[in-house]
Design a protein around this motif. Structure first.
Motif, PDB file in Angstrom:
ATOM      1  N   LEU A  34      46.105  28.727  40.490  1.00 15.97           N
ATOM      2  CA  LEU A  34      47.148  29.411  41.357  1.00 15.97           C
ATOM      3  C   LEU A  34      46.730  31.128  41.239  1.00 15.97           C
ATOM      4  CD1 LEU A  34      49.704  30.064  43.217  1.00 15.97           C
ATOM      5  CD2 LEU A  34      50.886  30.382  41.014  1.00 15.97           C
ATOM      6  N   LEU A  35      46.507  31.638  40.023  1.00 14.90           N
ATOM      7  CA  LEU A  35      46.001  32.915  39.816  1.00 14.90           C
ATOM      8  C   LEU A  35      44.442  32.961  40.612  1.00 14.90           C
ATOM      9  CD1 LEU A  35      46.823  33.758  36.082  1.00 14.90           C
ATOM     10  CD2 LEU A  35      48.098  34.287  38.124  1.00 14.90           C
ATOM     11  N   ALA A  36      43.600  32.302  40.548  1.00 16.07           N
ATOM     12  CA  ALA A  36      42.416  32.078  41.380  1.00 16.07           C
ATOM     13  C   ALA A  36      42.716  32.101  42.917  1.00 16.07           C
ATOM     14  CB  ALA A  36      41.767  31.053  41.021  1.00 16.07           C
ATOM     15  N   LEU A  37      43.750  31.414  43.018  1.00 16.80           N
ATOM     16  CA  LEU A  37      43.986  31.269  44.703  1.00 16.80           C
ATOM     17  C   LEU A  37      44.391  32.773  45.141  1.00 16.80           C
ATOM     18  CD1 LEU A  37      44.489  29.964  47.504  1.00 16.80           C
ATOM     19  CD2 LEU A  37      46.743  29.204  46.561  1.00 16.80           C
ATOM     20  N   ILE A  38      45.329  33.406  44.310  1.00 14.09           N
ATOM     21  CA  ILE A  38      45.654  34.619  45.019  1.00 14.09           C
ATOM     22  C   ILE A  38      44.854  35.609  44.804  1.00 14.09           C
ATOM     23  CG2 ILE A  38      47.504  36.380  44.072  1.00 14.09           C
ATOM     24  CD1 ILE A  38      49.276  34.154  43.071  1.00 14.09           C
ATOM     25  N   ASN A  39      44.042  35.723  43.637  1.00 19.93           N
ATOM     26  CA  ASN A  39      42.830  36.610  43.729  1.00 19.93           C
ATOM     27  C   ASN A  39      41.892  36.509  44.696  1.00 19.93           C
ATOM     28  OD1 ASN A  39      41.155  38.518  42.141  1.00 19.93           O
ATOM     29  ND2 ASN A  39      39.631  36.645  42.340  1.00 19.93           N
ATOM     30  N   ASN A  40      41.653  35.143  45.193  1.00 16.72           N
ATOM     31  CA  ASN A  40      40.767  34.870  46.139  1.00 16.72           C
ATOM     32  C   ASN A  40      40.828  35.401  47.632  1.00 16.72           C
ATOM     33  OD1 ASN A  40      39.020  34.153  44.179  1.00 16.72           O
ATOM     34  ND2 ASN A  40      38.743  31.903  44.889  1.00 16.72           N
ATOM     35  N   MET A  41      42.235  35.190  47.822  1.00 15.48           N
ATOM     36  CA  MET A  41      42.694  35.500  49.311  1.00 15.48           C
ATOM     37  C   MET A  41      42.625  37.016  49.330  1.00 15.48           C
ATOM     38  SD  MET A  41      46.243  33.067  49.408  1.00 15.48           S
ATOM     39  CE  MET A  41      46.813  33.724  51.025  1.00 15.48           C
ATOM     40  N   LEU A  42      43.171  37.706  48.184  1.00 13.12           N
ATOM     41  CA  LEU A  42      42.842  39.309  48.258  1.00 13.12           C
ATOM     42  C   LEU A  42      41.307  39.560  48.346  1.00 13.12           C
ATOM     43  CD1 LEU A  42      45.297  40.387  45.614  1.00 13.12           C
ATOM     44  CD2 LEU A  42      45.855  40.400  48.286  1.00 13.12           C
ATOM     45  N   GLU A  43      40.417  38.715  47.527  1.00 15.48           N
ATOM     46  CA  GLU A  43      39.093  38.955  47.353  1.00 15.48           C
ATOM     47  C   GLU A  43      38.478  38.936  48.817  1.00 15.48           C
ATOM     48  OE1 GLU A  43      35.692  39.990  45.200  1.00 15.48           O
ATOM     49  OE2 GLU A  43      37.880  39.709  44.370  1.00 15.48           O
ATOM     50  N   ILE A  44      38.550  38.110  49.632  1.00 14.01           N
ATOM     51  CA  ILE A  44      38.043  37.864  50.872  1.00 14.01           C
ATOM     52  C   ILE A  44      38.298  39.124  51.643  1.00 14.01           C
ATOM     53  CG2 ILE A  44      38.146  36.593  53.105  1.00 14.01           C
ATOM     54  CD1 ILE A  44      38.705  34.079  51.452  1.00 14.01           C
ATOM     55  N   ARG A  45      39.500  39.489  51.623  1.00 13.11           N
ATOM     56  CA  ARG A  45      39.874  40.778  52.746  1.00 13.11           C
ATOM     57  C   ARG A  45      39.303  42.044  52.028  1.00 13.11           C
ATOM     58  NH1 ARG A  45      40.376  37.781  56.991  1.00 13.11           N
ATOM     59  NH2 ARG A  45      41.279  35.778  56.274  1.00 13.11           N
ATOM     60  N   LEU A  46      39.385  42.118  50.660  1.00 16.37           N
ATOM     61  CA  LEU A  46      38.796  43.338  50.052  1.00 16.37           C
ATOM     62  C   LEU A  46      37.128  43.412  50.179  1.00 16.37           C
ATOM     63  CD1 LEU A  46      40.655  43.362  46.676  1.00 16.37           C
ATOM     64  CD2 LEU A  46      40.752  45.039  48.750  1.00 16.37           C
ATOM     65  N   ASP A  47      36.699  42.320  50.117  1.00 18.37           N
ATOM     66  CA  ASP A  47      35.036  42.176  50.347  1.00 18.37           C
ATOM     67  C   ASP A  47      34.997  42.572  51.780  1.00 18.37           C
ATOM     68  OD1 ASP A  47      34.499  41.848  47.651  1.00 18.37           O
ATOM     69  OD2 ASP A  47      34.173  39.567  48.146  1.00 18.37           O
ATOM     70  N   ALA A  48      35.694  42.195  52.626  1.00 21.02           N
ATOM     71  CA  ALA A  48      35.358  42.375  54.079  1.00 21.02           C
ATOM     72  C   ALA A  48      35.737  43.791  54.377  1.00 21.02           C
ATOM     73  CB  ALA A  48      36.358  41.363  55.133  1.00 21.02           C
ATOM     74  N   TRP A  49      36.723  44.277  53.789  1.00 23.96           N
ATOM     75  CA  TRP A  49      37.000  45.875  54.071  1.00 23.96           C
ATOM     76  C   TRP A  49      36.065  46.482  53.220  1.00 23.96           C
ATOM     77  CZ3 TRP A  49      38.008  49.567  50.336  1.00 23.96           C
ATOM     78  CH2 TRP A  49      38.649  50.654  50.816  1.00 23.96           C
ATOM     79  N   LYS A  50      35.421  46.396  52.160  1.00 20.88           N
ATOM     80  CA  LYS A  50      34.569  47.013  51.675  1.00 20.88           C
ATOM     81  C   LYS A  50      33.219  47.214  52.473  1.00 20.88           C
ATOM     82  CE  LYS A  50      32.622  44.943  48.168  1.00 20.88           C
ATOM     83  NZ  LYS A  50      32.419  44.381  46.780  1.00 20.88           N
ATOM     84  N   LEU A  51      32.849  45.847  52.983  1.00 27.19           N
ATOM     85  CA  LEU A  51      31.486  45.689  53.691  1.00 27.19           C
ATOM     86  C   LEU A  51      31.615  46.513  55.083  1.00 27.19           C
ATOM     87  CD1 LEU A  51      30.264  42.084  53.295  1.00 27.19           C
ATOM     88  CD2 LEU A  51      29.086  44.270  52.522  1.00 27.19           C
ATOM     89  N   THR A  52      32.798  46.381  55.745  1.00 31.71           N
ATOM     90  CA  THR A  52      33.237  46.918  56.962  1.00 31.71           C
ATOM     91  C   THR A  52      33.333  48.378  57.135  1.00 31.71           C
ATOM     92  OG1 THR A  52      34.196  44.661  57.444  1.00 31.71           O
ATOM     93  CG2 THR A  52      34.260  46.557  59.014  1.00 31.71           C
ATOM     94  N   THR A  53      34.022  49.006  56.003  1.00 27.10           N
ATOM     95  CA  THR A  53      34.423  50.217  56.096  1.00 27.10           C
ATOM     96  C   THR A  53      33.863  51.386  55.105  1.00 27.10           C
ATOM     97  OG1 THR A  53      36.152  49.919  54.333  1.00 27.10           O
ATOM     98  CG2 THR A  53      36.703  49.580  57.012  1.00 27.10           C
ATOM     99  N   GLN A  54      33.244  50.703  53.861  1.00 24.09           N
ATOM    100  CA  GLN A  54      33.024  51.551  52.823  1.00 24.09           C
ATOM    101  C   GLN A  54      31.380  51.577  52.575  1.00 24.09           C
ATOM    102  OE1 GLN A  54      35.188  53.657  51.543  1.00 24.09           O
ATOM    103  NE2 GLN A  54      36.584  52.697  52.947  1.00 24.09           N
ATOM    104  N   PHE A  55      30.501  50.776  53.194  1.00 23.00           N
ATOM    105  CA  PHE A  55      29.238  50.428  52.800  1.00 23.00           C
ATOM    106  C   PHE A  55      28.476  50.546  54.263  1.00 23.00           C
ATOM    107  CE2 PHE A  55      30.920  48.921  49.055  1.00 23.00           C
ATOM    108  CZ  PHE A  55      30.301  49.056  48.264  1.00 23.00           C
TER     109      PHE A  55
END
Length: 882
Positions: free
Chosen positions: A663-684
């Motif tokens: 459950l903790l991994a699921l919550i983390n990964n749902m955020l991880e997908i969007r954070l990685d996407a946000w990072k690639l799209t906006t910060q790098f």
């Protein structure tokens, strides 16, 4: 002639200088433009350097050398067919941006060299919609916003067959990602100097030496708004709005669009991460169910009730758990921990451990099928090693060529002495030595010694009076304090050692000199994971399988290093401590990674934008916007994979002690997908698109974890949990001939599993400072005969029954799960029949299309020749009277 060499070099210098000056232009004031000043030629790559005439940090001779190398390099780029245009920075006059454009002929030439697959004709194969297509449509991106990509039959590009390819517009035939990939290939192999008959080449070396400050492809627009250029599709803006924005956390990812913009390598990562996250939903539901089962049944936990009962646990005096400074203590102080332990150490734990052994097999097998589908859809089915180009670093060291056994063409580089493999062998030996040293440091010194010494300190500091009634004593015991502080410090040590591990692994891999980028990443992946495996999991393995297992008994304790008495578990076992360790490391790791990967780039970019705004209010071009973003790093998504695979290990290896981990991994990964996407799209800055067929070495690593997980969970239930001793007591030792109860029960379990020790048998070295008590005995956690027995302090019959039951349980559980895993692996093919049929059909139609087009051309040509021959024959043999 040697004497003429300086004059020849000088002539080249001025020729290059004049040629480059001709391409310098001023910024045209169009911030969203992706083209040269003529508005026709697309910018495929950008190089950034600092004007040597304005540098004040280096010697004048050094600045001249740097300028010369840069000009030779750019001259060779032009000689290779690329077109350059330089523009001075708007904000910093020292910076020069060199825009690179690849003309049509260059793209065609290198597309053939790189075996890039390009469209032949639209795909007319009909695909069946899934039965769940209506449900998944609710979570998909709106097709009116991001239109589905048109599917084509593809084939490796060949210039002589250009007429067979689907070329509607030369400007769009090669998409921006493909253009950037081709240009980067050229940039990585163009020469800039020759020293001692050794050629120096490649943009990476120029970046490392500071001749260029940056090299990157452009984002096509701002992520905040659409591009003002009508020729720009604003794909970055669409990706941010429909993929990276937090509002899309429950939406499916537009994988085809991601692959189109960033390339197959990034696309396959997000496809894998999304698939893993979806599979975690099932594991999380079952894990929460097992956790709730433990919560509902904890009140029926008889052994916990006995611990908390003042007439049972309140009258049991436990022996000291360390020498001299530790005192006697009441069993009731572990009442709260025993209640928590009932939640995790229940029958649901066994069910969940078996389920996770099957789940991990289903995950890996279904991912293989999904990966095969992506290989077909993204044209990487035939992406073989021989198609991947050699790394520039390998080419620089291996300058001779030998025959390729497959192609019978001399295209395999080796070193001058023909022993390139020797470096690989030495590298493997070196890596083995370093790994062994780090294993010892991480496992022995970092964990065991620290825990033993800290436990002594807490035992001496925390008062442990039997008659004490302080509320804090329910929660703050030496064991608890040691567990929490050790977990926190262990986490800090893990983060520090990660930096060392990374440098050592990269150093060894560079020494090995892998031939291709895939070989390099696979080799580095193996080393980094071995290092991280020891770093992250060693403390968990110690708690699960070593702590409290080899302690002896109070009269004859076991010592580490001749000084530290081995650490004991609570009477309820070490399972709760293992749960605490996992929760701290997994939670702390997620928080730390998000700070390191997301917050730091955001702060750096924020500071950069603030400084830029303070200096000027001028309009800034797209290439200067992207320059002020953060570079992605040489290893790209390597650390993202590593983070997720380490998490995968926590979810599977120790899940028997922590059913909420999925459950903790699921919550983390749902955020991880969007954070990685946000990072690639906006910060790098935009990454150079790369080809990839699969997730590389991470696949066999996860398969190894899946196999090991069955063993670790079986051993956790057997040796860390108290499930087996309780079952043995319930079925054998609660009733005659060993027990006194008339029926099977758990009553009396605590008294039966705590051995008796006579305090007069303490040795002087371990005798506690505490006063003597009336009963002259204390209890300790073990299964031994009492004092006065002819085999006093030796293991009793209960102990051997428990050992036999534990071994039998491990063997049965492993064989059952492995058998089920084998059946599942056999029944689920790696490639679905549908995908196999599509691949065969596409290959057949592609070959037929190319063959028929060639035949048509040949017939058309041969028909003209035949007509001429026939006409000639008719004129020769026609009768004269006609």
């Amino acid at each position: 002639v040697p004497s003429l060499t300086p004059w020849i070099d000088l002539a080249k210098y001025w020729r290059v200088q004049s040629m480059l000056l001709a391409f310098q232009v001023d910024f045209d004031g169009k911030p969203d433009s992706l083209f040269f000043s003529d508005g026709q030629r697309r910018i495929d790559f950008v190089l950034v350097y600092e004007d040597e005439s304005k540098k004040m940090t280096h010697k004048r001779s050094d600045r001249k050398k740097q300028k010369r190398k840069r000009q030779v390099y750019e001259s060779n780029l032009i000689n290779n067919g690329l077109q350059l245009e330089a523009t001075r920075s708007v904000l910093d006059e020292k910076l020069i941006f060199v825009k690179v454009h690849a003309p049509w002929e260059v793209l065609c030439t290198y597309a053939e060299v790189l075996h890039i697959k390009l469209p032949l004709q639209p795909n007319d194969l009909k695909t069946r919609d899934s039965a769940f297509n209506w449900f998944s449509r609710l979570f998909r991106v709106d097709e009116n916003i991001i239109k589905p990509e048109q599917e084509f039959f593809t084939a490796p590009f060949r210039k002589e067959l250009l007429s067979n390819f689907y070329v509607q517009d030369k400007d769009t035939f090669f998409n921006p990602a493909t253009r950037s990939r081709i240009v980067h290939f050229i940039l990585s192999r163009v020469e800039y100097a020759t020293k001692n008959n050794v050629k120096k080449f490649g943009i990476n070396k120029l970046l490392d030496t500071g001749i260029y400050k940056a090299a990157f492809p452009l984002h096509d627009s701002s992520f905040r708004h659409l591009s003002a250029d009508p020729n720009c599709p604003s794909e970055r803006y669409l990706l941010y709005r429909e993929w990276a924005h937090p509002k899309n956390i429950f939406k499916l990812q537009p994988l085809d669009f991601i692959r189109k913009y960033y390339g197959e390598k990034i696309g396959i990562y997000f496809a894998w991460l999304g698939f893993y996250t979806n599979m975690l939903i099932i594991a999380a539901i079952v894990g929460v169910g097992c956790f709730l089962y433990g919560c509902l049944t904890k009140d029926n936990c008889t052994w916990s009730q006995e611990v908390c009962d003042p007439n049972i646990g309140g009258k049991i005096i436990m022996c000291p758990q360390c020498d001299k400074v530790c005192t006697y203590w009441n069993l009731t102080i572990t009442c709260e921990s025993s209640k928590k332990l009932c939640i995790f150490d229940s029958f649901g734990t066994l069910v969940f451990a078996v389920f996770m052994g099957i789940w991990v097999t289903l995950f890996l097998e279904f991912w293989k099928r999904r990966q095969a589908e992506l290989e077909y859809e993204w044209d990487t089915v035939e992406y073989l090693e021989q198609e991947e180009q050699v790394r520039p670093e390998y080419e620089a060291r291996c300058t001779h060529v030998v025959m390729n056994e497959i192609t019978q063409v001399g295209n395999i580089p080796i070193t001058v002495d023909g022993h390139c493999n020797r470096h690989v062998v030495r590298g493997h030996y070196g890596s083995a030595v370093f790994q062994g040293i780090l294993l010892i440091i991480a496992s022995v010194i970092g964990i065991i010694v620290y825990r033993l010494s800290v436990f002594l300190a807490f035992s001496a500091t925390l008062s442990q009076h039997i008659s004490g009634t302080d509320a804090i004593r329910k929660y703050l015991t030496p064991q608890t304090a040691t567990s929490v502080t050790a977990s926190l410090i262990s986490f800090v040590v893990i983060m520090v050692l990660n930096i060392i591990y990374e440098k050592v692994a990269i150093l060894i891999t560079d020494f090995e000199l892998p031939r291709t980028q895939t070989d390099y990443e696979n080799s580095l992946t193996t080393k980094m994971f071995l290092f991280q495996f020891v770093n992250y999991y060693s403390s968990c393995f110690y708690i699960a399988f070593f702590k409290g297992k080899f302690v002896g008994h109070p009269g004859n304790p076991v010592y580490w290093l001749g000084k530290y008495r081995n650490e004991e578990c609570d009477p309820g076992g070490c399972l709760l401590e293992l749960t605490t360790q996992l929760a701290i490391i997994v939670g702390g790791k997620a928080i730390w990674n998000n700070i390191q990967e997301v917050l730091l780039p955001w702060v750096k970019n924020l500071i950069g934008r603030y400084c830029a705004a303070a200096r000027s209010e001028k309009v800034i071009p797209r290439w200067e916007h992207d320059y002020h973003l953060q570079p992605i790093g040489k290893l790209g998504l390597f650390y993202e994979y590593l983070e997720m695979v380490i998490q995968f290990g926590f979810v599977t290896l120790f899940v028997a002690s922590f059913p909420l981990a999925p459950l903790l991994a699921l919550i983390n990964n749902m955020l991880e997908i969007r954070l990685d996407a946000w990072k690639l799209t906006t910060q790098f800055r935009r990454m150079v698109p790369q080809k990839a067929q699969d997730i590389g070495a991470w696949q066999p690593i996860m398969q190894g974890i899946a196999i090991l997980a069955v063993v670790t969970n079986a051993m956790i239930i057997a040796f860390t949990s108290d499930m087996i001793p309780r079952l043995v007591y319930y079925w054998s030792f609660s009733v005659p001939p060993y027990g006194s109860h008339s029926s099977h029960t758990m009553k009396g379990y605590i008294n039966s599993t705590l051995s008796v020790f006579n305090i007069s048998d303490f040795k002087n070295a371990s005798k506690p400072f505490a006063p003597w008590f009336v009963n002259q005995t204390c209890r300790y956690r073990d299964l031994r005969y009492p004092p006065g027995h002819q085999h006093q302090y030796e293991h009793n019959i209960y102990y051997w029954h428990v050992i036999a039951a534990k071994l039998a349980f491990i063997i049965v559980m492993e064989h059952v799960i492995y058998f089920v895993k084998f059946i599942i692996s056999y029944l689920i093919p790696d490639v679905s029949q549908k995908t196999k049929s599509q691949v065969k059909r596409e290959k057949y139609l592609t070959q037929k299309l190319l063959h028929e087009n060639d035949l048509k051309i040949m017939k058309k040509t041969m028909g003209k020749i035949a007509n001429k021959i026939i006409q000639g024959v008719d004129s020769t043999f026609r009768p004269k009277d006609e």
